[in-house]
Design a protein around this motif. Structure first.
Motif, PDB file in Angstrom:
ATOM      1  N   GLN A  67       0.848  -1.181   0.000  1.00  0.00           N
ATOM      2  CA  GLN A  67       0.000   0.000   0.000  1.00  0.00           C
ATOM      3  C   GLN A  67       0.886   1.234   0.000  1.00  0.00           C
ATOM      4  OE1 GLN A  67      -2.675  -0.051   3.316  1.00  0.00           O
ATOM      5  NE2 GLN A  67      -4.109  -1.418   2.305  1.00  0.00           N
ATOM      6  N   HIS A 101       0.705   5.535   0.332  1.00  0.00           N
ATOM      7  CA  HIS A 101      -0.072   6.717   0.688  1.00  0.00           C
ATOM      8  C   HIS A 101       0.104   7.767  -0.407  1.00  0.00           C
ATOM      9  CE1 HIS A 101      -2.044   9.492   3.408  1.00  0.00           C
ATOM     10  NE2 HIS A 101      -1.123  10.377   3.109  1.00  0.00           N
ATOM     11  N   CYS A 107     -17.685   9.115   8.054  1.00  0.00           N
ATOM     12  CA  CYS A 107     -17.523   7.682   7.798  1.00  0.00           C
ATOM     13  C   CYS A 107     -18.842   6.960   8.079  1.00  0.00           C
ATOM     14  CB  CYS A 107     -16.417   7.121   8.689  1.00  0.00           C
ATOM     15  SG  CYS A 107     -16.160   5.353   8.482  1.00  0.00           S
ATOM     16  N   TRP A 139      -9.927  11.898   5.143  1.00  0.00           N
ATOM     17  CA  TRP A 139      -9.570  10.563   4.702  1.00  0.00           C
ATOM     18  C   TRP A 139      -8.232  10.592   3.983  1.00  0.00           C
ATOM     19  CZ3 TRP A 139     -13.730   6.556   3.528  1.00  0.00           C
ATOM     20  CH2 TRP A 139     -14.755   6.653   4.459  1.00  0.00           C
ATOM     21  N   GLU A 175      -3.162   0.434  -3.717  1.00  0.00           N
ATOM     22  CA  GLU A 175      -2.811  -0.912  -3.277  1.00  0.00           C
ATOM     23  C   GLU A 175      -2.581  -1.788  -4.496  1.00  0.00           C
ATOM     24  OE1 GLU A 175      -4.765  -3.349   0.135  1.00  0.00           O
ATOM     25  OE2 GLU A 175      -5.867  -3.804  -1.702  1.00  0.00           O
ATOM     26  N   ALA A 232      -9.320   5.848   2.631  1.00  0.00           N
ATOM     27  CA  ALA A 232      -9.491   5.155   3.892  1.00  0.00           C
ATOM     28  C   ALA A 232      -9.758   6.155   5.008  1.00  0.00           C
ATOM     29  CB  ALA A 232      -8.241   4.347   4.223  1.00  0.00           C
ATOM     30  N   CYS A 233     -10.660   5.791   5.909  1.00  0.00           N
ATOM     31  CA  CYS A 233     -11.001   6.623   7.076  1.00  0.00           C
ATOM     32  C   CYS A 233      -9.761   6.722   7.969  1.00  0.00           C
ATOM     33  CB  CYS A 233     -12.164   6.000   7.818  1.00  0.00           C
ATOM     34  SG  CYS A 233     -12.600   6.851   9.358  1.00  0.00           S
ATOM     35  N   GLY A 234      -9.493   7.912   8.484  1.00  0.00           N
ATOM     36  CA  GLY A 234      -8.340   8.115   9.345  1.00  0.00           C
ATOM     37  C   GLY A 234      -8.492   7.547  10.741  1.00  0.00           C
ATOM     38  N   CYS A 252     -11.067   4.649  11.747  1.00  0.00           N
ATOM     39  CA  CYS A 252     -11.325   3.213  11.818  1.00  0.00           C
ATOM     40  C   CYS A 252     -10.699   2.418  10.680  1.00  0.00           C
ATOM     41  CB  CYS A 252     -12.830   2.942  11.858  1.00  0.00           C
ATOM     42  SG  CYS A 252     -13.688   3.272  10.313  1.00  0.00           S
ATOM     43  N   GLY A 253     -10.247   3.092   9.617  1.00  0.00           N
ATOM     44  CA  GLY A 253      -9.580   2.412   8.515  1.00  0.00           C
ATOM     45  C   GLY A 253     -10.510   1.833   7.462  1.00  0.00           C
ATOM     46  N   ALA A 276     -12.379   1.430   4.127  1.00  0.00           N
ATOM     47  CA  ALA A 276     -11.920   1.856   2.800  1.00  0.00           C
ATOM     48  C   ALA A 276     -13.051   1.760   1.799  1.00  0.00           C
ATOM     49  CB  ALA A 276     -10.763   0.985   2.355  1.00  0.00           C
TER      50      ALA A 276
END
Length: 67
Positions: free
Chosen positions: A11, A13, A22, A31, A36, A57-59, A61-62, A64
């Motif tokens: 992955q 960034h 979210c 986000w 990937e 992706a949510c900062g 809970c993650g 996507a």
């Protein structure tokens, strides 16, 4: 002869994404844009990449979702 090879998911960034709420954790945050892909390496050199996808992706809970 000794051959070192590997297989895995990477992955990367790409920078900040949109600020949104979210649907999973119900928090409003900025986000992250991500890329990937799966890759095969020989002697730590990438030889082949496939299944590339971009997502945000949510900062917190993650969670996507496709960008």
């Amino acid at each position: 002869m000794f051959v070192i090879f590997g297989f895995g998911t990477k992955q990367k960034h790409l920078g900040p994404g949109e600020t949104r709420t979210c649907p999973r954790c119900h928090n409003t945050t900025q986000w992250a844009r991500m890329r990937e892909y799966r890759q095969f390496t020989v002697f730590f050199i990438p030889v082949a990449r496939w299944k590339r996808r971009r997502f945000e992706a949510c900062g917190i809970c993650g969670a996507a979702f496709a960008a």
